[in-house]
Design a protein around this motif. Sequence first.
Motif, PDB file in Angstrom:
ATOM      1  N   MET A  45      34.713  41.459  47.278  1.00  0.00           N
ATOM      2  CA  MET A  45      34.617  41.169  45.687  1.00  0.00           C
ATOM      3  C   MET A  45      35.938  40.920  45.048  1.00  0.00           C
ATOM      4  O   MET A  45      36.686  41.049  46.219  1.00  0.00           O
ATOM      5  N   THR A  46      36.030  40.755  43.937  1.00  0.00           N
ATOM      6  CA  THR A  46      37.475  40.377  43.490  1.00  0.00           C
ATOM      7  C   THR A  46      38.392  41.394  43.680  1.00  0.00           C
ATOM      8  O   THR A  46      38.299  42.594  43.521  1.00  0.00           O
ATOM      9  N   LYS A  50      40.658  38.682  49.853  1.00  0.00           N
ATOM     10  CA  LYS A  50      40.251  37.591  50.699  1.00  0.00           C
ATOM     11  C   LYS A  50      41.342  36.377  50.755  1.00  0.00           C
ATOM     12  O   LYS A  50      41.642  35.910  51.756  1.00  0.00           O
ATOM     13  N   GLU A 335      37.044  29.064  47.202  1.00  0.00           N
ATOM     14  CA  GLU A 335      35.977  29.560  46.309  1.00  0.00           C
ATOM     15  C   GLU A 335      34.884  28.655  46.288  1.00  0.00           C
ATOM     16  O   GLU A 335      34.697  27.557  45.778  1.00  0.00           O
ATOM     17  N   GLN A 371      33.261  35.467  46.396  1.00  0.00           N
ATOM     18  CA  GLN A 371      33.166  36.658  45.966  1.00  0.00           C
ATOM     19  C   GLN A 371      31.723  37.283  45.930  1.00  0.00           C
ATOM     20  O   GLN A 371      31.394  38.473  46.038  1.00  0.00           O
ATOM     21  N   ASN A 372      30.838  36.422  45.765  1.00  0.00           N
ATOM     22  CA  ASN A 372      29.516  36.625  45.356  1.00  0.00           C
ATOM     23  C   ASN A 372      28.568  36.158  46.734  1.00  0.00           C
ATOM     24  O   ASN A 372      28.600  34.898  47.001  1.00  0.00           O
TER      25      ASN A 372
END
Length: 787
Positions: A45-46, A50, A335, A371-372
Amino acid sequence: MTPEIYEKLGQFYLGRQVETDGKPTDDLVLYDSSSLTTHGVCVGMTGSGKTGLCLALLEEAAMDGIPALIVDPKGDLGNLLLTFPQMRGEDFAPWVNEEDARKAGISNEEFAAAEADKWKNGLAEWGQSPERIAALRQKADIAIYTPGSNAGIPLSILRSFEAPDHAVAEDAELLSERVQSTTAGLLGLLGLDADPLKSREFSLLSAILQDAWKKGSSPDLAGLIGAVQNPPFASIGVLPLDDFYPPKQRMELVMALNNLLASPGFATWREGEPLDIANLLHTPEGKPRLAVLSIAHLSDAERMFFVTTLLEEVIAWMRRQPGTPSLRALLYIDEIFGYLPPVANPPSKGPLLLLLKQARAFGLGILVATQNPADLDYKALANCGTWFIGRLQTDRDKQRVLEGLESASAGRGADRAKLNEMLNSLGKRVFLLNSVHLPAPVMFQTRWTMSYLRGPLTREQIRLLMDSSRPAKAATTAAVAPAAASSAAATGATPEPPAAEAGVWQLVAAETASTLIPTLGLRARGTFACKRPVAETAADFMVSVPFGPDGKPAWKNAVVAGSVDDTAPPVPHGGSLFAPAAAALLQASSHGAWQLEGRQQLGENLEVSVRRTGSVTGAPFEDDADFRLRIEQGMREQRDEAVRRLREKFSVKSKAAAQKVERARETVARQQSQARAAQMQTAISVGTSILGAFLGKKTMSLGNMSRASTAARGATRAMKESTDVGTAQERLNAAEAEAAEVEAELEAQIAAIPSPADAALQTAETVRLKLVPSTLRIESAGILWTA
Ligand SMILES: Nc1ncnc2c1ncn2[C@@H]1O[C@H](COP(=O)(O)OP(=O)(O)OP(=O)(O)O)[C@@H](O)[C@H]1O
Ligand SMILES: [Mg+2]
């Protein structure tokens, strides 16, 4: 902890292991760099850390001489340039977030001093010294590139739709892949999300590109517009072009392309360095580079176009590299959202799938973060060997990642319940590392990054950071030396190349020469070999055959003039003069004949030289920097191979030790549950009998008596079971200690592998190789201008 351990070639220092309950340990997590050739995914998650993790990994790569292409859609990878060996407040001051200082109610300077302290302490806690930061800065070049903007180093990607080189052009599948994704990218840029199967725009543009590239030509946007108006072919598939796509309607596509060409932002897309992967990955001196490709300032369509173009270029570059089992370079996408979705099929997906399948053989590791967990096409990641899973927000996200992991090779045989438990205990900067290259999942906390993580950089900050390294404006070409001009006038040399018939190409082999001499040029391919020492290499090369006074090629004097890539079209009035060419040289028919004749005439007299040192043999026409890269890659391969052999040697031992631990663990578990059952029984028996007594049984019946004695017997059994548990636990401890010893011995032996001798360029010998005549293929003939 001695830095020597993690500075070993081939090992990336990522952090320290933590126990399942989150307790930190002192065990370093050192990951074999070669493991990354099977690619990595980082999900979390944010704020889970990462970018911090991947940035640390990129720092490690740089320390090891491994370059990286870093796609940065959010703007925080430029932080890689914020490294301050002296760690003074004033170093940090220009980069701290003023808003944070204001919120803390202190001045910018005070805040910067606090940040500097924080970084110094953080790094010290992770055993990293200021010298390490200095070493990072010294070992790698780090630069920010900004396509479509000149804040960083501008990259031009729309200068022309460059014809792909040999490696791609001759592979039908690769070529069609490139045609498709370039067309899709271009249509995306026009705001036309075209379906390749249904769209006429798509069919026409891709046919135009295919046609141009097959002919080796590189149209620019204006050229494309012309080709849409007057395509160089009359039909598409079986349909006449004008029925398939009437001229009137083609005009709409022409207008859209023209609007793009005329748009104010478009000019910057054509400025700057060409997008050349080899030049991005290394400086001209051969130093590895972390190339941050910042795309935060671009629109979605522009980002898609850029990323797709980049991936296509990466494929072409990759195809030119020799195979290697060791890591050569990394491609990191911070991302991945939108580029590798599970269902949709954006232009970037094709090239990404291809890279995920093929890059391993060339030593290119791909690392993506998101993130997802719903953004990823898990099928595409099935062969991904490394999974970094950070804290996840919802249970659904966790389940999705676990499913993805299970379908991937890295997750096969994993215990889902255990993984789930581990996922639940992940904190900030704590990741679960699941890897095909490790016997079991590992939880670890990421090490402190050497770079100052200040968050996204503004365009102004990028400009400031890059100003110092901006290349000086290229000097304008020197004017023609008047002396050369006058002496050449006497010999009939002209400032323009002569007009040759259609189909006769003209190329210049010499970089600078006052007067260029025309020779017969042959583009050729063949194998060169040498018996002692044994060496062999295939090459694309250019042959130059001088012209005799009789106006015929002097085959005996033919030489290899160099690489095809090192030639360029002649520049009229470019400073060189062109000597007169024999009439035959200008005629297409003679070139056809010479191409055939050359096959007979040329043989062992064609030679190339290559350099050799130790077991590394260079390629023909390779410069110092490229030869050095080859030597370094050879060293990595040697080291990876040594590690692999040690692991293999130890595998029987460590498997046996692991099995012993597993068996001992099972025994403990079994006896614990037996003991629990026995205790429970005892408690029940004792309980009931005592309860019976308490309940005021006035007389003790026989029944009660016997029950009490059973209870007493039970208590002894419970005691025995628990002593059994005691010895089993001891055995487990011993087995674990033994396994740890085996592991430690392996680690020690890996650490003791000597670093491969720094094979120096100076010790290289030059070997001359002769053409193997049967392998010669002449592809075309033309005019080659030489000095
Ligand atoms: N390895 C690290 N060393 C020092 N600080 C770190 C590290 N990793 C993370 N941090 C701190 O935590 C913050 C958030 O971490 P990071 O930016 O890596 O999160 P993220 O998972 O990439 O989030 P997002 O998905 O929003 O990009 C960073 O700005 C930094 O302050
Ligand atoms: Mg991030």
